[in-house]
Design a protein around this motif. Sequence first.
Motif, PDB file in Angstrom:
ATOM      1  N   THR A 136       0.816  -1.220   0.000  1.00 48.16           N
ATOM      2  CA  THR A 136       0.000   0.000   0.000  1.00 48.16           C
ATOM      3  C   THR A 136       0.847   1.266   0.000  1.00 48.16           C
ATOM      4  O   THR A 136       0.360   2.333  -0.380  1.00 48.16           O
ATOM      5  N   THR A 137       2.101   1.184   0.417  1.00 48.95           N
ATOM      6  CA  THR A 137       2.961   2.380   0.472  1.00 48.95           C
ATOM      7  C   THR A 137       4.048   2.374  -0.600  1.00 48.95           C
ATOM      8  O   THR A 137       4.884   3.282  -0.622  1.00 48.95           O
ATOM      9  N   ASP A 138       4.048   1.381  -1.477  1.00 52.17           N
ATOM     10  CA  ASP A 138       5.090   1.268  -2.488  1.00 52.17           C
ATOM     11  C   ASP A 138       5.222   2.523  -3.345  1.00 52.17           C
ATOM     12  O   ASP A 138       6.323   3.039  -3.557  1.00 52.17           O
ATOM     13  N   ARG A 213       3.780  -7.543 -12.610  1.00 55.30           N
ATOM     14  CA  ARG A 213       3.751  -6.196 -12.034  1.00 55.30           C
ATOM     15  C   ARG A 213       4.704  -5.253 -12.769  1.00 55.30           C
ATOM     16  O   ARG A 213       5.808  -5.624 -13.156  1.00 55.30           O
ATOM     17  N   GLU A 214       4.281  -4.014 -12.934  1.00 50.48           N
ATOM     18  CA  GLU A 214       5.105  -3.004 -13.578  1.00 50.48           C
ATOM     19  C   GLU A 214       6.301  -2.632 -12.696  1.00 50.48           C
ATOM     20  O   GLU A 214       6.204  -2.637 -11.466  1.00 50.48           O
ATOM     21  N   ARG A 215       7.396  -2.291 -13.330  1.00 50.73           N
ATOM     22  CA  ARG A 215       8.581  -1.825 -12.623  1.00 50.73           C
ATOM     23  C   ARG A 215       8.340  -0.408 -12.083  1.00 50.73           C
ATOM     24  O   ARG A 215       7.491   0.327 -12.594  1.00 50.73           O
ATOM     25  N   GLY A 223       2.998   0.740 -10.028  1.00 54.71           N
ATOM     26  CA  GLY A 223       3.199  -0.652  -9.642  1.00 54.71           C
ATOM     27  C   GLY A 223       1.988  -1.525  -9.856  1.00 54.71           C
ATOM     28  O   GLY A 223       1.691  -2.407  -9.033  1.00 54.71           O
ATOM     29  N   LYS A 224       1.282  -1.345 -10.969  1.00 57.42           N
ATOM     30  CA  LYS A 224       0.071  -2.122 -11.220  1.00 57.42           C
ATOM     31  C   LYS A 224       0.420  -3.583 -11.491  1.00 57.42           C
ATOM     32  O   LYS A 224       1.427  -3.891 -12.120  1.00 57.42           O
ATOM     33  N   PHE A 225      -0.434  -4.462 -11.010  1.00 62.10           N
ATOM     34  CA  PHE A 225      -0.277  -5.894 -11.222  1.00 62.10           C
ATOM     35  C   PHE A 225      -1.112  -6.340 -12.432  1.00 62.10           C
ATOM     36  O   PHE A 225      -2.001  -5.636 -12.898  1.00 62.10           O
ATOM     37  N   PHE A 226      -0.796  -7.537 -12.921  1.00 62.01           N
ATOM     38  CA  PHE A 226      -1.554  -8.183 -13.995  1.00 62.01           C
ATOM     39  C   PHE A 226      -1.575  -7.345 -15.269  1.00 62.01           C
ATOM     40  O   PHE A 226      -2.598  -7.223 -15.935  1.00 62.01           O
ATOM     41  N   GLN A 227      -0.405  -6.774 -15.593  1.00 62.60           N
ATOM     42  CA  GLN A 227      -0.253  -6.012 -16.830  1.00 62.60           C
ATOM     43  C   GLN A 227       0.427  -6.908 -17.871  1.00 62.60           C
ATOM     44  O   GLN A 227       1.611  -7.211 -17.752  1.00 62.60           O
ATOM     45  N   HIS A 281      13.013  -2.237  -8.056  1.00 62.28           N
ATOM     46  CA  HIS A 281      11.945  -2.960  -7.359  1.00 62.28           C
ATOM     47  C   HIS A 281      11.299  -2.074  -6.307  1.00 62.28           C
ATOM     48  O   HIS A 281      11.923  -1.148  -5.770  1.00 62.28           O
ATOM     49  N   PHE A 282      10.052  -2.413  -6.000  1.00 66.57           N
ATOM     50  CA  PHE A 282       9.340  -1.783  -4.896  1.00 66.57           C
ATOM     51  C   PHE A 282       9.756  -2.464  -3.588  1.00 66.57           C
ATOM     52  O   PHE A 282      10.240  -3.601  -3.601  1.00 66.57           O
ATOM     53  N   PRO A 283       9.548  -1.796  -2.447  1.00 70.56           N
ATOM     54  CA  PRO A 283       9.867  -2.440  -1.165  1.00 70.56           C
ATOM     55  C   PRO A 283       9.165  -3.777  -0.965  1.00 70.56           C
ATOM     56  O   PRO A 283       9.753  -4.717  -0.428  1.00 70.56           O
ATOM     57  N   SER A 284       7.917  -3.896  -1.392  1.00 67.51           N
ATOM     58  CA  SER A 284       7.214  -5.173  -1.220  1.00 67.51           C
ATOM     59  C   SER A 284       7.832  -6.270  -2.079  1.00 67.51           C
ATOM     60  O   SER A 284       7.819  -7.450  -1.698  1.00 67.51           O
ATOM     61  N   ASP A 285       8.399  -5.912  -3.221  1.00 62.53           N
ATOM     62  CA  ASP A 285       9.059  -6.905  -4.078  1.00 62.53           C
ATOM     63  C   ASP A 285      10.235  -7.557  -3.357  1.00 62.53           C
ATOM     64  O   ASP A 285      10.401  -8.782  -3.391  1.00 62.53           O
TER      65      ASP A 285
END
Length: 308
Positions: A136-138, A213-215, A223-227, A281-285
Amino acid sequence: MCTEDSNLSPGRFLTRRRISLHRFGSSHIERRCAGVLLSFTLIVILGNAGVAQEPPSPNQAQPSGNNSNALPDAPRPQSTNAAAAGLNDQDAVKLRQIPVNILKDQTAIWTSPARIREHNLAFLVPLVLATTVTITTDRQVMSSARLDDASLNSHAQTASNGLLGGFVAAPVIIYGLGHLHHDDHATESGILGGEAMVDSLVVDEVMKAVTMRERPTLNSAKGKFFQTSVGLDSSFPSTHSMIAWSSAAVIASEYNGPMTKITAYGLATGLSLTRVLAKQHFPSDVLVGSAVGWLVGRYVFRKHHKDY
């Protein structure tokens, strides 16, 4: 708002309502996609936690008890060449078993959610909460002006690649030294380190194919998923982090002294941080990649390690 809408012509009023409904629908779809993603991530994390906590294989050698009816054998001289030949045979068998072991590992990893136990929750609940918060904070983190530094990004990417090379090379070097000095423990450490990295890479590629997920460098770091345009270059999870932590977990488990653990896990943490600083990468990655990599490494060690 009601007064403003009432002053609009019927055509403009309907257009505004269509836009509102479209935004609501998009937001609703994104929330559903996030729910699907979180469920998939939970399956992977929970599954790996289950296999990481499995007891050692019953095939491992156990010390035998004293037999009062038998006299101890006197030491027998052993030919150096025979000992070396025996060690080489043992190593060859282990190396030949790696493909079969990896297939068995993957079966255990992907079917392990059924083996989750209550004591696993002490680790899993905080991890799931941390993953939810970071997702949520990425965007906010990656949009920070402090990360918008081309020089910093370049140096961080170089550092992460160098650290990854070290984690890949470490099991190879350990195996080579063990083979050279006839050290069974070292050769096992190298073999299991390599096996853990291959296992983690397989899990990583499956997760990437699903999440798409987008870079952070794309689409204003949304950071959208399912792209589908992402293909196999998904940002989630971090491959660097997963491989590094699986290698570090095996090394730190085989040589479980405090300095070894501090060094292995410290360098793995540094690699994960540099992936964010490099805006790759995002922190969640990196969080999920690190956690899953560690769990895979621990599973491989607990499943195949033998006492020396």
